[in-house]
Design a protein around this motif. Structure first.
Motif, PDB file in Angstrom:
ATOM      1  N   ASP A  61      10.554  10.286   2.217  1.00  0.00           N
ATOM      2  CA  ASP A  61       8.902   9.693   2.318  1.00  0.00           C
ATOM      3  C   ASP A  61       9.054   9.019   3.843  1.00  0.00           C
ATOM      4  O   ASP A  61       8.793   8.160   4.445  1.00  0.00           O
ATOM      5  N   LYS A  68       4.104   0.500 -12.399  1.00  0.00           N
ATOM      6  CA  LYS A  68       3.821   0.621 -10.776  1.00  0.00           C
ATOM      7  C   LYS A  68       3.867  -0.883 -10.904  1.00  0.00           C
ATOM      8  O   LYS A  68       4.866  -1.468  -9.225  1.00  0.00           O
ATOM      9  N   GLU A  84       2.613   1.087  -3.379  1.00  0.00           N
ATOM     10  CA  GLU A  84       1.743   1.735  -4.681  1.00  0.00           C
ATOM     11  C   GLU A  84       1.644   3.247  -4.560  1.00  0.00           C
ATOM     12  O   GLU A  84       1.956   4.211  -5.338  1.00  0.00           O
ATOM     13  N   ARG A  85       1.314   4.101  -3.210  1.00  0.00           N
ATOM     14  CA  ARG A  85       1.021   5.044  -3.299  1.00  0.00           C
ATOM     15  C   ARG A  85       2.550   5.786  -3.690  1.00  0.00           C
ATOM     16  O   ARG A  85       2.651   7.049  -4.569  1.00  0.00           O
ATOM     17  N   LYS A  99       0.556  -1.024   0.040  1.00  0.00           N
ATOM     18  CA  LYS A  99      -0.324   0.101   0.091  1.00  0.00           C
ATOM     19  C   LYS A  99       0.743   1.460  -0.351  1.00  0.00           C
ATOM     20  O   LYS A  99       0.522   2.582  -0.526  1.00  0.00           O
ATOM     21  N   LYS A 108       3.115   6.303  -7.932  1.00  0.00           N
ATOM     22  CA  LYS A 108       1.814   7.297  -7.835  1.00  0.00           C
ATOM     23  C   LYS A 108       2.929   8.459  -8.097  1.00  0.00           C
ATOM     24  O   LYS A 108       2.703   8.926  -8.692  1.00  0.00           O
ATOM     25  N   GLU A 109       3.298   8.799  -6.646  1.00  0.00           N
ATOM     26  CA  GLU A 109       3.684  10.530  -6.481  1.00  0.00           C
ATOM     27  C   GLU A 109       5.010  10.167  -7.240  1.00  0.00           C
ATOM     28  O   GLU A 109       5.362  11.264  -7.934  1.00  0.00           O
TER      29      GLU A 109
END
Length: 424
Positions: free
Chosen positions: A26, A100, A9-10, A6, A13-14
């Motif tokens: 992060d 991804k 995946e974020r 999870k 995307k970023e």
């Protein structure tokens, strides 16, 4: 791997949208890595990992700081690798779905395979750090250390050569060979009064990232040698700023001390180790008086003056004078916190509200000395309007004097401070 997926995946995307750069780091990925490694150290170290005393507090603090720094460096290396997947081998930008998918395929290398080895290293390091404290306590009786392997078929050949090696506990060789000495290393050391064995075997096999004594330094992952810490020059400054910001958001964790009255003492993992024992002991005494406090993180952000205490969300600091001239020492203490020299303000001068803890534990307080404390602090208390209250500590006694007492006059103020000798 679901919780990790999870997060990844974020991040994917970023990275794909350009919202995140590797040097931004992060927070969530750092925190999850840190929590895993900190759990490993805690399991290895034992119950005292969450209890502070003069022997272990600075070491525990340095260990926590080291594994958080390692978690940040590891996060950077992951993000940098994933960032390289934004284009394929032909220089064509990958679609988000392809990007991804590739990142999710690659991340278990870091967050499963590598992390398992790092966890075992953290656990072994915790065990050996705790043992080092015991070795120091008992070195007058058992002044030597003996290197040991577990003796099974999985022991590395190079480590077998060290088995049975004995040297004095203060011998510099333990700065190089104190376990763990490789990933998943199970070697250990025992204390003995047996005589030294002589010259050490050839140590050319030692990996630089493991040539460190965690018990002496609090270093689990060597910042000078581990490849995670090799950061390109172009990203160093931005990463440093991101790291400083994120470490300030790191949770305090469980209270290190809870008084019978319910007051608590919290210590941030990045509290300054250099004055940790004195600050912690003062905080415990204050808690016994019914006042909870937190020892704040030490920041390297330009302009942060690093007052070391929080009490009820107000920043303040502790002074512990040791000069034989107590009157001058009190004066100098206030000047250092509130004065202005060459355009640079003291730590507390520019705060809207603050407090000072005056720790008088160094002295035997006579009436004259208490009088000196009273006269000097009275002048400064009246002068600095942002000073809400003073807390005086003498031995185990604590007296808090609020600004409202100033309105009652000098005699009332002196009466409050003289209570320090009986603590009521």
């Amino acid at each position: 791997m679901k919780p990790w997926n999870k997060i990844i995946e974020r991040i994917a995307k970023e990275l794909h949208t350009g919202k995140l750069k590797p040097s931004d780091l992060d927070q969530e990925l750092i925190q999850k890595t840190y929590d895993t490694l900190n759990k490993g150290v805690s399991e290895g170290y034992g119950a005292k990992y969450h209890q502070y005393n003069a022997q272990n507090s600075a070491t525990v603090q340095r260990i926590q700081q080291n594994i958080y720094q390692f978690s940040a460096a590891k996060t950077y290396q992951q993000l940098a690798e994933y960032n390289g997947y934004l284009v394929d081998e032909n220089g064509k930008e990958r679609s988000f779905n392809d990007f991804k998918k590739l990142v999710l395929e690659k991340h278990p290398k870091y967050n499963k395979n590598y992390l398992q080895a790092e966890y075992q290293t953290a656990k072994a390091s915790g065990q050996m750090a705790a043992k080092w404290e015991g070795f120091q306590r008992n070195k007058a009786r058992y002044p030597y250390l003996k290197y040991m392997t577990v003796g099974d078929e999985h022991v590395r050949d190079d480590h077998k050569e060290l088995h049975g090696f004995i040297a004095h506990i203060d011998d510099a060789i333990w700065d190089r060979i104190y376990p763990p000495n490789d990933w998943r290393c199970r070697c250990y050391v025992v204390q003995t009064n047996q005589e030294p064995t002589g010259e050490a075997p050839d140590l050319s096999f030692m990996k630089p990232e493991f040539s460190v004594n965690v018990g002496k330094t609090g270093t689990v992952f060597n910042e000078q040698a581990h490849p995670y810490f090799i950061i390109p020059k172009k990203d160093k400054e931005r990463m440093k700023l991101a790291f400083e910001s994120m470490k300030l958001r790191l949770a305090y964790g469980k209270a290190k001390y809870t008084a019978n009255n319910g007051a608590k003492v919290y210590v941030h993992p990045f509290a300054d180790p250099s004055d940790l024992i004195g600050n912690y002991r003062a905080a415990v005494k204050i808690a016994n008086k019914g006042i909870s406090s937190k020892l704040r993180p030490h920041s390297n952000i330009k302009g942060d003056k690093n007052p070391e205490f929080y009490i009820a969300k107000v920043k303040g600091d502790r002074v512990a004078p040791i000069s034989t001239n107590l009157k001058r020492a009190i004066s100098n203490a206030f000047d250092s916190k509130f004065g202005k020299k060459k355009g640079v303000s003291g730590q507390l001068r520019d705060l809207k509200d603050t407090f000072v803890i005056i720790d008088l534990s160094f002295y035997e307080l006579t009436n004259k000395k208490i009088g000196d404390v009273t006269s000097q602090s009275w002048q400064r208390f009246n002068h600095y309007n942002n000073l809400n209250y003073l807390i005086f500590i003498y031995k185990d006694n604590v007296v808090k004097v609020n600004r409202s007492v100033l309105k009652k006059g000098y005699d009332a103020y002196a009466k409050e401070i003289f209570k320090i000798r009986k603590g009521d």
